[in-house]
Motif scaffolding. Sequence first.
Motif, PDB file in Angstrom:
ATOM      1  N   PRO A  55       0.834  -1.210   0.000  1.00 60.70           N
ATOM      2  CA  PRO A  55       0.000   0.000   0.000  1.00 60.70           C
ATOM      3  C   PRO A  55       0.869   1.260   0.000  1.00 60.70           C
ATOM      4  O   PRO A  55       2.042   1.202   0.358  1.00 60.70           O
ATOM      5  CB  PRO A  55      -0.787  -0.099   1.308  1.00 60.70           C
ATOM      6  CG  PRO A  55      -0.129  -1.142   2.120  1.00 60.70           C
ATOM      7  CD  PRO A  55       0.677  -2.006   1.224  1.00 60.70           C
ATOM      8  N   PHE A  56       0.297   2.381  -0.435  1.00 60.86           N
ATOM      9  CA  PHE A  56       1.018   3.646  -0.338  1.00 60.86           C
ATOM     10  C   PHE A  56       1.229   3.952   1.150  1.00 60.86           C
ATOM     11  O   PHE A  56       0.582   3.371   2.016  1.00 60.86           O
ATOM     12  CB  PHE A  56       0.231   4.772  -1.013  1.00 60.86           C
ATOM     13  CG  PHE A  56       0.028   4.591  -2.494  1.00 60.86           C
ATOM     14  CD1 PHE A  56       0.925   3.867  -3.262  1.00 60.86           C
ATOM     15  CD2 PHE A  56      -1.070   5.169  -3.141  1.00 60.86           C
ATOM     16  CE1 PHE A  56       0.746   3.708  -4.643  1.00 60.86           C
ATOM     17  CE2 PHE A  56      -1.256   5.016  -4.510  1.00 60.86           C
ATOM     18  CZ  PHE A  56      -0.360   4.276  -5.253  1.00 60.86           C
ATOM     19  N   GLU A 114       6.560  10.732   0.571  1.00 61.40           N
ATOM     20  CA  GLU A 114       5.125  10.609   0.270  1.00 61.40           C
ATOM     21  C   GLU A 114       4.887   9.355  -0.595  1.00 61.40           C
ATOM     22  O   GLU A 114       3.871   8.689  -0.485  1.00 61.40           O
ATOM     23  CB  GLU A 114       4.653  11.861  -0.467  1.00 61.40           C
ATOM     24  CG  GLU A 114       3.166  11.889  -0.712  1.00 61.40           C
ATOM     25  CD  GLU A 114       2.753  13.170  -1.417  1.00 61.40           C
ATOM     26  OE1 GLU A 114       2.719  14.212  -0.741  1.00 61.40           O
ATOM     27  OE2 GLU A 114       2.474  13.128  -2.625  1.00 61.40           O
ATOM     28  N   LEU A 126       1.996   4.962 -10.816  1.00 62.46           N
ATOM     29  CA  LEU A 126       0.963   5.332  -9.840  1.00 62.46           C
ATOM     30  C   LEU A 126       1.596   5.942  -8.596  1.00 62.46           C
ATOM     31  O   LEU A 126       2.537   5.392  -8.035  1.00 62.46           O
ATOM     32  CB  LEU A 126       0.140   4.096  -9.483  1.00 62.46           C
ATOM     33  CG  LEU A 126      -0.525   3.419 -10.690  1.00 62.46           C
ATOM     34  CD1 LEU A 126      -1.302   2.187 -10.260  1.00 62.46           C
ATOM     35  CD2 LEU A 126      -1.440   4.392 -11.427  1.00 62.46           C
ATOM     36  N   THR A 127       1.059   7.083  -8.193  1.00 61.39           N
ATOM     37  CA  THR A 127       1.634   7.812  -7.061  1.00 61.39           C
ATOM     38  C   THR A 127       0.558   8.067  -6.015  1.00 61.39           C
ATOM     39  O   THR A 127      -0.639   8.040  -6.320  1.00 61.39           O
ATOM     40  CB  THR A 127       2.174   9.171  -7.542  1.00 61.39           C
ATOM     41  OG1 THR A 127       1.148   9.831  -8.288  1.00 61.39           O
ATOM     42  CG2 THR A 127       3.388   9.003  -8.432  1.00 61.39           C
ATOM     43  N   ALA A 128       1.005   8.332  -4.799  1.00 61.25           N
ATOM     44  CA  ALA A 128       0.054   8.547  -3.699  1.00 61.25           C
ATOM     45  C   ALA A 128      -0.833   9.748  -3.997  1.00 61.25           C
ATOM     46  O   ALA A 128      -2.021   9.730  -3.717  1.00 61.25           O
ATOM     47  CB  ALA A 128       0.820   8.741  -2.397  1.00 61.25           C
ATOM     48  N   CYS A 129      -0.276  10.790  -4.582  1.00 63.48           N
ATOM     49  CA  CYS A 129      -1.077  11.962  -4.907  1.00 63.48           C
ATOM     50  C   CYS A 129      -1.300  11.991  -6.420  1.00 63.48           C
ATOM     51  O   CYS A 129      -0.330  11.929  -7.177  1.00 63.48           O
ATOM     52  CB  CYS A 129      -0.367  13.223  -4.436  1.00 63.48           C
ATOM     53  SG  CYS A 129      -1.322  14.694  -4.803  1.00 63.48           S
ATOM     54  N   PRO A 130      -2.567  12.104  -6.859  1.00 61.99           N
ATOM     55  CA  PRO A 130      -2.828  12.077  -8.306  1.00 61.99           C
ATOM     56  C   PRO A 130      -2.195  13.238  -9.082  1.00 61.99           C
ATOM     57  O   PRO A 130      -2.127  13.172 -10.298  1.00 61.99           O
ATOM     58  CB  PRO A 130      -4.355  12.167  -8.401  1.00 61.99           C
ATOM     59  CG  PRO A 130      -4.868  11.873  -7.050  1.00 61.99           C
ATOM     60  CD  PRO A 130      -3.800  12.193  -6.066  1.00 61.99           C
ATOM     61  N   THR A 131      -1.698  14.241  -8.400  1.00 55.66           N
ATOM     62  CA  THR A 131      -1.045  15.338  -9.116  1.00 55.66           C
ATOM     63  C   THR A 131       0.333  14.920  -9.650  1.00 55.66           C
ATOM     64  O   THR A 131       0.940  15.647 -10.423  1.00 55.66           O
ATOM     65  CB  THR A 131      -0.851  16.589  -8.221  1.00 55.66           C
ATOM     66  OG1 THR A 131      -0.125  16.180  -7.068  1.00 55.66           O
ATOM     67  CG2 THR A 131      -2.152  17.216  -7.844  1.00 55.66           C
ATOM     68  N   ASN A 132       0.837  13.761  -9.195  1.00 54.48           N
ATOM     69  CA  ASN A 132       2.144  13.290  -9.673  1.00 54.48           C
ATOM     70  C   ASN A 132       2.037  12.105 -10.625  1.00 54.48           C
ATOM     71  O   ASN A 132       3.054  11.602 -11.106  1.00 54.48           O
ATOM     72  CB  ASN A 132       3.013  12.857  -8.487  1.00 54.48           C
ATOM     73  CG  ASN A 132       3.339  14.008  -7.568  1.00 54.48           C
ATOM     74  OD1 ASN A 132       3.687  15.082  -8.029  1.00 54.48           O
ATOM     75  ND2 ASN A 132       3.205  13.801  -6.275  1.00 54.48           N
ATOM     76  N   VAL A 133       0.819  11.622 -10.849  1.00 51.39           N
ATOM     77  CA  VAL A 133       0.652  10.370 -11.597  1.00 51.39           C
ATOM     78  C   VAL A 133       1.082  10.534 -13.059  1.00 51.39           C
ATOM     79  O   VAL A 133       1.163  11.638 -13.580  1.00 51.39           O
ATOM     80  CB  VAL A 133      -0.815   9.880 -11.482  1.00 51.39           C
ATOM     81  CG1 VAL A 133      -1.727  10.597 -12.466  1.00 51.39           C
ATOM     82  CG2 VAL A 133      -0.905   8.376 -11.653  1.00 51.39           C
TER      83      VAL A 133
END
Lengths: 165, 351
Positions: B39-40, B119, B162-169
């Motif tokens: 998990p993230f 993060e 895939l990143t924890a924050c969608p602003t980095n995906v």
Amino acid sequence: MKCDNCNKAAATVHLTEIKGGKKLEKHLCEQCAAQNEGLPVKTHTPINELLTNFVLAHSGLQKETGVGGCEHCGITWADFRQSGLLGCEHDYGVFEKDLTPLLQRAHEGATHHVGKVPARRGEVGVPMKKSVDLTRLRKDLSRAVEAEDYEKAAKLRDQIRQAEE
Amino acid sequence: MKLSDLTNHAGEWLRGSGPMSEIVISSRIRLARNVAGFPFLAKSSRGQRTMLEGRIRETILSSQIAPQTLYVDLEQATDMDRQLLVERHLISKPHAAAEGSRGVAIGENETISIMVNEEDHLRIQVLRSGLQLEEAWEQISKIDDSLERRLDFAFHNRFGYLTACPTNVGTGIRVSVMLHLPALKLTGEIEKVFRAAKDMRLAVRGLYGEGTEATGDFYQISNQTTLGKTEEEIISDFKHVVIPKIIDYEHHARRTLLNDRTTALDDKVHRAMGLLKSARLIASEETLFLLSHLRMGINLGRVKDIDVRTVNELFLLTQPAHLQRIQGRKLEGDLRRAVRADYIRQRLGGV
């Protein structure tokens, strides 16, 4: 107004027919309209469901994902809205519908990745490079054509053909 | 290599050379990656976090990303060591302040740093002096490849990394260029840059990234869009469009100062030098502003006997954790300000 047919229930369906140049108006209740005229009538949405939908829509939540959440990490859409962070890789699939408009806002309308991809992926090692690389090659090709760099365009066209075989 | 080896010199990226280095301090590229099957971090248990940290540490150390790699266990590190790493741009402020199993791997003259359990599970970073984005991308992509041979990164056919924050995906890439823009500040035109950057969907931040104010006329410009563009496109936009435009603005402002406001310019530069060479107590923030004016004076040929490299080093070595490390003792309040002033006078040949 009462129903023209049963004269009991309230008339909620109003029909206007023109037969032989004559205008005929009918005022029917839902049941009679369904039975006599074969008109499909929607059943009423219960008021609580209407309210729930209304509240969900206005809080930015969607019904499909607002309730359950992700079975892998347990995160709900509301949790995400609060923290701004997702709980696991599966969330992108679970909340795909809700995430899409948000991603579009954050990424100048984009919803699909076109960059680098891992050479191998997952335990079964499914090769993914081909499909995504093609997207990139096609993009490069159209740019080369725009720039009238035909030598580069020809090379890219050959690479695309090769990758597609 | 030990952490204490880092204290007495500035990192390679601060050496004051490289293309456009009179305005571009450094180029940084960061990639956010997560290990598939875990998990993230927001949803990781203590055990999972520890297991992950161990696995990533082992992978980094066995991947030979650099001839020598220093791994710092941040859970065990002292406050001062963590602060030192923040000052050197090797870890973020939130990573220094967090709790639980986490670390950072540092390699190749501090041009490489990999934060573990920030993060995202991995935040790979490459830092270079001056404008060297393509070189930084080439290096970071190789590091990414070599880690990816040993770790499965969470990846989605449509959404990319895939990143924890969608602003980095997507690409997970953050390109950041640190610029020194004192003339635009002095001529009051810096707002134009902010507006232009906003129009181009770029973020303008201070010296230490997200949530920090610009100090000493240093501004960090970063991309915000990570989906729908390739890494090369993002880098090319920076190299060919964004940065040259800002450099042009700054050059123009510097020429205006030099030609039309020479006395005012000299006054700013020499006042700064005068204070730095003679102050007996000096705070960290004031130091940054004064060094910024001095640096501009050197770049414009108004000061000849001090080199940019010394000034760049002073930016770093006068900050709290570095200063205390150099002195080998804890310093508070006025004592710290006095030691800082002494150190600057000694380095600049003051009175």
